[in-house]
Design an enzyme around this catalytic site. Structure first.
Site, PDB file in Angstrom:
ATOM      1  N   PRO A 182      10.043   1.207   9.598  1.00 30.48           N
ATOM      2  CA  PRO A 182       8.490   0.661   9.775  1.00 30.48           C
ATOM      3  C   PRO A 182       7.785   1.157   8.364  1.00 30.48           C
ATOM      4  O   PRO A 182       8.265   2.575   7.666  1.00 30.48           O
ATOM      5  CB  PRO A 182       7.983   1.511  10.839  1.00 30.48           C
ATOM      6  CG  PRO A 182       8.585   1.322  12.075  1.00 30.48           C
ATOM      7  CD  PRO A 182       9.438   1.972  11.713  1.00 30.48           C
ATOM      8  N   CYS A 183       7.636  -0.217   7.677  1.00 29.09           N
ATOM      9  CA  CYS A 183       7.088   0.188   6.171  1.00 29.09           C
ATOM     10  C   CYS A 183       5.301   1.126   5.921  1.00 29.09           C
ATOM     11  O   CYS A 183       4.531   1.255   4.475  1.00 29.09           O
ATOM     12  CB  CYS A 183       7.268  -1.193   5.348  1.00 29.09           C
ATOM     13  SG  CYS A 183       5.976  -2.274   5.778  1.00 29.09           S
ATOM     14  N   GLN A 184       4.074   0.799   7.071  1.00 30.77           N
ATOM     15  CA  GLN A 184       2.567   1.269   7.126  1.00 30.77           C
ATOM     16  C   GLN A 184       2.821   2.553   5.733  1.00 30.77           C
ATOM     17  O   GLN A 184       1.714   2.453   5.397  1.00 30.77           O
ATOM     18  CB  GLN A 184       2.689   1.264   8.346  1.00 30.77           C
ATOM     19  CG  GLN A 184       2.910  -0.628   9.098  1.00 30.77           C
ATOM     20  CD  GLN A 184       3.759  -0.109   9.871  1.00 30.77           C
ATOM     21  OE1 GLN A 184       5.091   0.255   9.350  1.00 30.77           O
ATOM     22  NE2 GLN A 184       3.288  -0.766  11.522  1.00 30.77           N
ATOM     23  N   PHE A 234       4.353   4.256   3.366  1.00 31.40           N
ATOM     24  CA  PHE A 234       4.822   3.946   2.178  1.00 31.40           C
ATOM     25  C   PHE A 234       3.755   2.385   1.155  1.00 31.40           C
ATOM     26  O   PHE A 234       4.052   2.847   0.587  1.00 31.40           O
ATOM     27  CB  PHE A 234       6.723   3.350   2.166  1.00 31.40           C
ATOM     28  CG  PHE A 234       7.685   4.483   2.736  1.00 31.40           C
ATOM     29  CD1 PHE A 234       7.428   5.772   2.575  1.00 31.40           C
ATOM     30  CD2 PHE A 234       7.902   3.919   3.149  1.00 31.40           C
ATOM     31  CE1 PHE A 234       8.203   6.734   2.977  1.00 31.40           C
ATOM     32  CE2 PHE A 234       9.095   5.325   3.990  1.00 31.40           C
ATOM     33  CZ  PHE A 234       9.010   6.160   3.950  1.00 31.40           C
TER      34      PHE A 234
END
Length: 426
Positions: free
Chosen positions: A71-73, A75
């Site tokens: 998950p990138c949320q 960052f």
């Protein structure tokens, strides 16, 4: 045969890339907690996986390749910047679950994809920590920021890819060379879409820019509306004509009629008042426009630059998000901006009738490198909102295809045009 474990697997971009390359593979497991993404994955791949929580995953299996797009949320610049520190409990901290699984299974190769902002000063300590831990586990890692538009897809989507190779594997890795982009955004869009995808007049008001040298033209609506006062350069250069259409098929000709009116106008020099002595009538008028080079119709879109706008032509991608006017790159020439989980809600395209519309779910999937057959299978088991989300969460298949080719095959692959089988559009 490559034994593949897809963590945070989404709709299966890695397995799709292996399939495209003709590499024999087996999906030994697929870990994804989103039940809707699992439905799409199963529909595409003919599997019957159930949702799995990666924090509870602890199987003993034989694996050659682990692919994870954690998950990138936390960052991402679009998120709240909570970061991904180990044991912090954020979604992005789940990257450390991959390290736990790598330690357990010791695959030959690990591929990690995440947002470019992971390398920013606020988050790079997590990236560096990942590299250090992978080295301690016996892996050499290579990383680079790659853009989807350099690998055959007209989407400006930058992501950092990290390739880790077990040290006892006699192999170096070189990232794939950039390729000339031959596809344009308009090559990826559907011919006929529902009217619901087109922007409302209020939305057009919000994103369009008035740039007249004189007082802006009065808005006119519908049949037999009159064209307001023209200045000496108004129709040709100022781009400030703000009009609307009831008969879309007649739009272009009527635009030309209105913009080319000359009889009865007078002016001494630029900046003086010009008038039409006898008002000319136009049945309908369209959206705010001017002319670009070679008399190409353009829309001027509000933008956080000195002149306050960027020019958009047919087939350009346009940011239609709520804060688009504050972005300097809210018009993408013949490509689109990064597709997010909001999908068509923030990515628009300028059509040949000078109207702006959202991308459809199918177009978003195409812009992630999936073909229409994949989309049609997924659309039978999911709603449009879920299909948008799944596209935004996915990895561009073309980019993974280029990476996996260099990692496993070293063939000469070229992303040429939409006639290739990977662009199997209806």
């Amino acid at each position: 045969m490559i034994k593949l474990l897809e963590l945070f697997g989404g709709i299966g971009a890695c397995s799709k890339a292996l399939e495209r390359l003709g590499i024999e593979y087996e999906i030994v497991d697929y870990v994804e907690i989103d039940k809707y993404a699992v439905k799409s994955y199963n529909a595409i791949h003919g599997t019957n996986f159930e949702p799995q929580d990666i924090t509870k995953w602890n199987k003993d299996i034989d694996v050659d390749l682990i692919m994870h797009g954690s998950p990138c949320q936390d960052f991402s610049l679009a998120g709240l910047q909570h970061g991904g520190d180990e044991d912090s409990g954020t979604r992005s901290s789940l990257m450390y679950e991959t390290i736990r699984i790598v330690d357990k299974l010791k695959p030959k190769y690990v591929i990690w994809e995440n947002v470019k902002n992971l390398l920013s000063k606020n988050h790079i300590h997590n990236f560096n920590n990942y590299i250090i831990k992978m080295e301690e586990l016996g892996y050499i890692s290579y990383y680079q920021v790659l853009n989807a538009k350099d690998y055959g897809i007209p989407q400006n989507r930058e992501r950092v890819f990290t390739i880790s190779i077990r040290k006892n594997i006699d192999k170096d890795f070189i990232f794939p060379d950039k390729q000339e982009l031959k596809l344009k955004l308009k090559d990826m869009i559907e011919d006929n879409v529902d009217e619901k995808y087109y922007l409302s007049d209020d939305k057009i008001d919000m994103i369009s820019h008035w740039n007249c040298f004189e007082k802006p033209f009065k808005k006119v609506y519908g049949k037999n509306s009159t064209l307001g006062t023209l200045t000496t350069r108004s129709g040709a250069e100022c781009g400030g004509l703000k009009v609307y259409s009831n008969d879309l098929e007649d739009t272009t000709n009527l635009q030309e009629q209105c913009l080319n009116i000359k009889s009865g106008a007078y002016a001494r020099n630029f900046g003086s008042k010009g008038k039409l002595q006898d008002k000319e009538y136009c049945d309908t008028l369209t959206a705010s426009m001017g002319t670009g080079g070679g008399n190409v119709p353009i829309l001027k879109i509000r933008n956080n630059t000195k002149k306050g706008y960027l020019e958009a032509e047919e087939g350009d991608g346009i940011d239609i998000g709520s804060r688009m006017q504050y972005h300097r790159d809210n018009v993408q020439k013949q490509t689109c901006q990064t597709i997010t989980t909001m999908g068509g809600e923030n990515v628009g395209v300028l059509m040949n009738d000078l109207r702006i519309r959202k991308l459809t779910p199918k177009e978003c999937w195409r812009l992630m490198g999936f073909d229409d057959n994949d989309f049609n299978k997924a659309s039978k088991v999911n709603s449009n909102s879920q299909l948008y989300k799944q596209a935004g969460n996915s990895i561009v298949v073309n980019v993974l295809e280029a990476i996996l080719n260099n990692l496993l095959l070293n063939k000469n692959i070229v992303f040429e045009d939409k006639q290739l089988s990977i662009y199997d559009f209806e």
